[in-house]
Design an enzyme around this catalytic site. Sequence first.
Site, mmCIF file in Angstrom:
data_model
loop_
_atom_site.group_PDB
_atom_site.id
_atom_site.type_symbol
_atom_site.label_atom_id
_atom_site.label_comp_id
_atom_site.label_asym_id
_atom_site.label_seq_id
_atom_site.Cartn_x
_atom_site.Cartn_y
_atom_site.Cartn_z
ATOM 1 N N HIS A 147 0.766 -1.183 0.058
ATOM 2 C CA HIS A 147 -0.014 0.046 -0.031
ATOM 3 C C HIS A 147 0.853 1.245 0.107
ATOM 4 O O HIS A 147 1.576 1.377 1.032
ATOM 5 C CB HIS A 147 -0.882 0.026 1.274
ATOM 6 C CG HIS A 147 -1.861 1.180 1.159
ATOM 7 N ND1 HIS A 147 -3.096 1.188 0.526
ATOM 8 C CD2 HIS A 147 -1.677 2.490 1.690
ATOM 9 C CE1 HIS A 147 -3.687 2.331 0.692
ATOM 10 N NE2 HIS A 147 -2.744 3.045 1.365
ATOM 11 N N CYS A 148 0.797 2.102 -1.086
ATOM 12 C CA CYS A 148 1.426 3.380 -1.349
ATOM 13 C C CYS A 148 0.858 4.529 -0.863
ATOM 14 O O CYS A 148 -0.384 4.861 -1.207
ATOM 15 C CB CYS A 148 1.903 3.520 -2.717
ATOM 16 S SG CYS A 148 3.016 4.842 -2.954
ATOM 17 N N LEU A 149 1.627 5.087 0.369
ATOM 18 C CA LEU A 149 0.990 6.447 1.110
ATOM 19 C C LEU A 149 0.781 7.429 -0.088
ATOM 20 O O LEU A 149 -0.061 8.169 -0.101
ATOM 21 C CB LEU A 149 1.755 6.516 2.198
ATOM 22 C CG LEU A 149 1.134 8.012 3.044
ATOM 23 C CD1 LEU A 149 0.052 7.981 3.612
ATOM 24 C CD2 LEU A 149 2.247 8.427 3.728
#
Length: 274
Positions: free
Chosen positions: A123-125
């Site tokens: 999951h990429c912020l």
Amino acid sequence: MKRFISIPVFSVLLLMAFVYYITVFIFIENWTGLFTSPGLFNSLIFTSMASLCLFSFAVCVFTDPGPVPSSYCPDVEERAGSDQDSGNSALQIKHCEKCSTFKPPRAHHCRVCRRCVLRMDHHCLWINNCVGYWNYKSFFDLVSYGTLASLYSTFIIVSCAFQKNWNVEGALPLKIFYVICAVMMISLSSTLGTLLGWHVYLIIRNMTTIEYYEGIRAAWLARKSGQSYQHPFNLGAYKNMTLILGPNILKWAWPTSVSHLKSGLSFPTLRDSS
């Protein structure tokens, strides 16, 4: 559009705008002049890189990485035979306790998105989204274009600094500005370059970030039992790249060229190719 309503996403957009502005309207202007032939040439190259980077970023944000269909049900007999032959935990039937559904191979539950994602990498912020089956290619292109644009901007800043006359009075504030910009771009180039190298490594081996760390544990357990571990989805460097980026090399650089992707519910393995 809700995915764009995020402080990290706005921060990335502001950073892109800032880097583009100082590169084109300050450093290229001071280096060669914006409306000279070298200035227009460098501006065109950097604008192309920045545009592709922005486009890849938008694709990453807007593209659903891949939900697990509610109707998904694994082929129990086929999977059981596969597990018995290969003995690999990556191919075993998995059940998500939080979603109360079966998970396809390589799917994982994202605690942020609160759902299972097909071939989840992480999951990429910064894109306010998961990097998964359907947007991994655009994420890789984003990192690639970001690295190239950062390196090009660094080159322009350094070139501008070398040709500038620093002996004029009151040049100290300008020197500080140049140093700050150069340090920022070198840091950004190093960070993105490291990330790019990491994902090139993963693509060549057809692994996700999650699978890499799972593989470390699987290899350790295999050594303890006197066996060897092989990543089951590693089919060879070129085959791995075509499975992820596409069979047409000319389309690798285009983030929306994903017609080669299938359902994301099953993947070829070493056992299939043997």
